[in-house]
Write a protein that holds these residues in place. Structure first.
Motif, PDB file in Angstrom:
ATOM      1  N   GLU A 140       0.837  -1.204   0.000  1.00  0.00           N
ATOM      2  CA  GLU A 140       0.000   0.000   0.000  1.00  0.00           C
ATOM      3  C   GLU A 140       0.876   1.260   0.000  1.00  0.00           C
ATOM      4  O   GLU A 140       1.905   1.305   0.665  1.00  0.00           O
ATOM      5  N   LEU A 141       0.423   2.276  -0.727  1.00  0.00           N
ATOM      6  CA  LEU A 141       1.139   3.549  -0.711  1.00  0.00           C
ATOM      7  C   LEU A 141       0.996   4.221   0.650  1.00  0.00           C
ATOM      8  O   LEU A 141      -0.088   4.226   1.242  1.00  0.00           O
ATOM      9  N   ARG A 142       2.104   4.778   1.120  1.00  0.00           N
ATOM     10  CA  ARG A 142       2.129   5.538   2.365  1.00  0.00           C
ATOM     11  C   ARG A 142       3.068   6.728   2.160  1.00  0.00           C
ATOM     12  O   ARG A 142       4.007   6.666   1.382  1.00  0.00           O
ATOM     13  N   ILE A 143       2.835   7.784   2.909  1.00  0.00           N
ATOM     14  CA  ILE A 143       3.707   8.954   2.840  1.00  0.00           C
ATOM     15  C   ILE A 143       4.766   8.831   3.919  1.00  0.00           C
ATOM     16  O   ILE A 143       4.441   8.666   5.100  1.00  0.00           O
ATOM     17  N   ARG A 144       6.010   8.917   3.509  1.00  0.00           N
ATOM     18  CA  ARG A 144       7.119   8.894   4.461  1.00  0.00           C
ATOM     19  C   ARG A 144       7.449  10.320   4.920  1.00  0.00           C
ATOM     20  O   ARG A 144       7.829  10.537   6.056  1.00  0.00           O
TER      21      ARG A 144
END
Length: 142
Positions: A123-127
């Protein structure tokens, strides 16, 4: 280098969902869109919040300023670029509006935003998110 259409749509869908939970003031679901060690920085006010727990605390402390208002985040002009190790650099413009109980709408802020995205369990996540407030004294950023 550009991304393919499927990834572009996935990223745009991510932001549409993320902003809906933010505008609904659903802090838990919003912070879940970041990596556990993710960060949000506001250089114009010298602030950087690191980690989901710190993000939740900061956001909860700000809830009173949203009482009696409907806030909407409007994102546009996306640039989605590969950024090593299967990550992405996403830059875009953000306009935030607020409407009160008298149907009076005002522009709250205009910014350029830079996100570093990664995949966590597919899943895409913001770092990392850096929000640059549009103000001539801060210069042009993106």
């Amino acid at each position: 280098m550009s991304v393919n259409a499927d990834l572009y749509i996935e990223v745009k869908d991510f932001y549409a969902r993320q902003m809906r939970v933010l505008d609904d003031l659903d802090i838990e679901r919003f912070t879940a869109t970041f990596t556990e060690d993710g960060s949000v920085a506001h250089p114009h006010r010298g602030e950087k919040v690191e980690g989901r727990e710190a993000m939740r605390a900061k956001m909860k402390s700000m809830l009173p300023m949203y009482e009696g208002l409907v806030t909407r985040h409007w994102f546009d002009h996306f640039l989605i670029e590969p950024a090593g190790d299967d990550g992405l650099r996403v830059t875009y413009y953000s306009l935030v509006t607020q409407t009160d109980t008298e149907d009076q709408m005002r522009f709250f802020s205009s910014s350029s935003v830079e996100d570093r995205m990664v995949r966590v369990d597919g899943e895409l996540r913001i770092r990392e998110r850096v929000i640059h407030r549009d103000n001539p004294k801060f210069g042009r950023v993106i």
